[in-house]
Design a protein around this motif. Structure first.
Motif, mmCIF file in Angstrom:
data_model
loop_
_atom_site.group_PDB
_atom_site.id
_atom_site.type_symbol
_atom_site.label_atom_id
_atom_site.label_comp_id
_atom_site.label_asym_id
_atom_site.label_seq_id
_atom_site.Cartn_x
_atom_site.Cartn_y
_atom_site.Cartn_z
ATOM 1 N N SER A 177 0.828 -1.188 0.000
ATOM 2 C CA SER A 177 0.000 0.000 0.000
ATOM 3 C C SER A 177 0.872 1.251 0.000
ATOM 4 C CB SER A 177 -0.913 0.000 1.210
ATOM 5 O OG SER A 177 -0.198 0.327 2.383
ATOM 6 N N ALA A 178 0.293 2.336 -0.425
ATOM 7 C CA ALA A 178 1.023 3.612 -0.438
ATOM 8 C C ALA A 178 1.442 4.007 0.978
ATOM 9 C CB ALA A 178 0.161 4.695 -1.078
ATOM 10 N N ALA A 179 0.573 3.743 1.959
ATOM 11 C CA ALA A 179 0.911 4.112 3.336
ATOM 12 C C ALA A 179 2.112 3.320 3.840
ATOM 13 C CB ALA A 179 -0.299 3.886 4.244
ATOM 14 N N ASN A 180 2.129 2.039 3.573
ATOM 15 C CA ASN A 180 3.264 1.214 4.002
ATOM 16 C C ASN A 180 4.542 1.632 3.274
ATOM 17 O OD1 ASN A 180 4.310 -1.044 5.571
ATOM 18 N ND2 ASN A 180 4.627 -1.994 3.570
ATOM 19 N N TYR A 181 4.425 1.941 1.999
ATOM 20 C CA TYR A 181 5.578 2.392 1.222
ATOM 21 C C TYR A 181 6.111 3.713 1.787
ATOM 22 C CZ TYR A 181 8.488 3.412 -2.840
ATOM 23 O OH TYR A 181 9.543 3.694 -3.671
ATOM 24 N N LEU A 182 5.220 4.616 2.126
ATOM 25 C CA LEU A 182 5.625 5.879 2.743
ATOM 26 C C LEU A 182 6.413 5.606 4.016
ATOM 27 C CD1 LEU A 182 5.453 9.017 2.988
ATOM 28 C CD2 LEU A 182 3.321 8.661 4.255
ATOM 29 N N THR A 196 7.967 2.746 5.089
ATOM 30 C CA THR A 196 9.179 1.920 5.037
ATOM 31 C C THR A 196 10.214 2.367 4.012
ATOM 32 O OG1 THR A 196 8.160 0.372 3.473
ATOM 33 C CG2 THR A 196 7.914 -0.119 5.840
ATOM 34 N N GLU A 197 9.781 3.056 2.957
ATOM 35 C CA GLU A 197 10.713 3.357 1.870
ATOM 36 C C GLU A 197 10.961 4.847 1.628
ATOM 37 O OE1 GLU A 197 12.303 0.894 0.370
ATOM 38 O OE2 GLU A 197 11.169 -0.617 1.472
ATOM 39 N N VAL A 198 10.034 5.706 2.040
ATOM 40 C CA VAL A 198 10.136 7.109 1.631
ATOM 41 C C VAL A 198 10.471 8.028 2.799
ATOM 42 C CG1 VAL A 198 8.906 9.044 0.557
ATOM 43 C CG2 VAL A 198 8.551 6.723 -0.283
ATOM 44 N N ASN A 199 9.585 8.079 3.805
ATOM 45 C CA ASN A 199 9.765 9.082 4.844
ATOM 46 C C ASN A 199 8.960 8.675 6.073
ATOM 47 O OD1 ASN A 199 9.599 11.438 6.448
ATOM 48 N ND2 ASN A 199 9.884 12.742 4.649
ATOM 49 N N ARG A 200 9.611 7.980 6.992
ATOM 50 C CA ARG A 200 8.915 7.500 8.187
ATOM 51 C C ARG A 200 8.352 8.665 9.014
ATOM 52 N NH1 ARG A 200 8.348 2.597 10.531
ATOM 53 N NH2 ARG A 200 7.615 2.678 12.670
ATOM 54 N N ARG A 201 9.062 9.775 9.077
ATOM 55 C CA ARG A 201 8.567 10.934 9.840
ATOM 56 C C ARG A 201 7.275 11.462 9.224
ATOM 57 N NH1 ARG A 201 7.080 13.423 14.152
ATOM 58 N NH2 ARG A 201 7.319 15.674 14.090
#
Length: 151
Positions: free
Chosen positions: A1-6, A8-13
C-alpha cells in the motif's frame, strides 16, 4: 500500500505525522453535512505480528473537504504540509493506482476505509449507484451465497 511504502521506503517521519496529527474534514452539500476530525492515516489498535506495529485502519484524504491545518504548532506546520505533499505525490504514482474503464452493468466493490477512489473525466450520460456495507455483513452474505450455490 502507499501508506506502508511511505513508512518503510520514503519518509517514516511523514508517516508518523500523517498518523498522529488530526485534520478537519468538512463536507457540506445542500442537504448533507459531515464533519470528521482524524489523522489522514488512522491506525487501529490491532498489532501486525509481522512488524509489531499498529495496522492501518482508515485512509481519509479529500482535498475539497480538508480544512486548513490548525492542530500543529506553527513551528512544525511546514513539516506537516511537506509530509502531506509527499503523500499526495505517492497517490498519483501509477503503481499505487488501479484504473478501470467501466461498462454498463459493471460493479466495483472496495473497502471505503482503506481505498481512496476517484474518477477521470467522462462524456455522455452516466448513472451510478452506491451503497455502504459493513464488512462483516458483506462477508456473511457472500458466505451464504456460496453455501446456497454449493447445495
Amino acid at each position: 500500500s502507499a501508506a506502508n511504502y511511505l513508512k518503510t521506503e520514503v519518509n517514516r517521519r511523514a508517516y508518523e505525522l500523517l498518523t498522529t496529527v488530526p485534520v478537519r474534514f468538512d463536507r457540506r452539500q445542500a442537504k448533507f453535512q459531515a464533519l470528521h476530525v482524524s489523522p489522514i492515516l488512522r491506525l487501529s489498535d490491532e498489532i501486525d505480528p509481522a512488524t509489531n506495529e499498529r495496522k492501518l485502519a482508515q485512509v481519509r484524504y479529500s482535498y475539497f473537504t480538508q480544512g486548513a491545518q490548525t492542530n500543529v504548532p506553527f513551528s512544525e506546520l511546514r513539516e506537516w504540509y511537506e509530509a502531506q505533499q509527499v503523500w499526495d505525490k505517492l497517490l498519483y504514482r501509477d503503481d499505487f493506482q488501479i484504473k478501470a474503464g467501466l461498462q454498463a452493468g459493471d460493479v466495483v466493490i472496495y473497502d471505503n476505509l482503506k481505498v481512496l477512489h476517484a474518477r477521470n473525466g467522462f462524456s455522455g450520460p452516466r448513472h451510478m449507484a452506491g451503497v455502504y456495507l459493513a464488512a462483516a455483513d458483506l462477508w456473511h452474505h457472500l458466505g451464504q451465497a456460496k453455501k446456497a450455490a454449493s447445495n
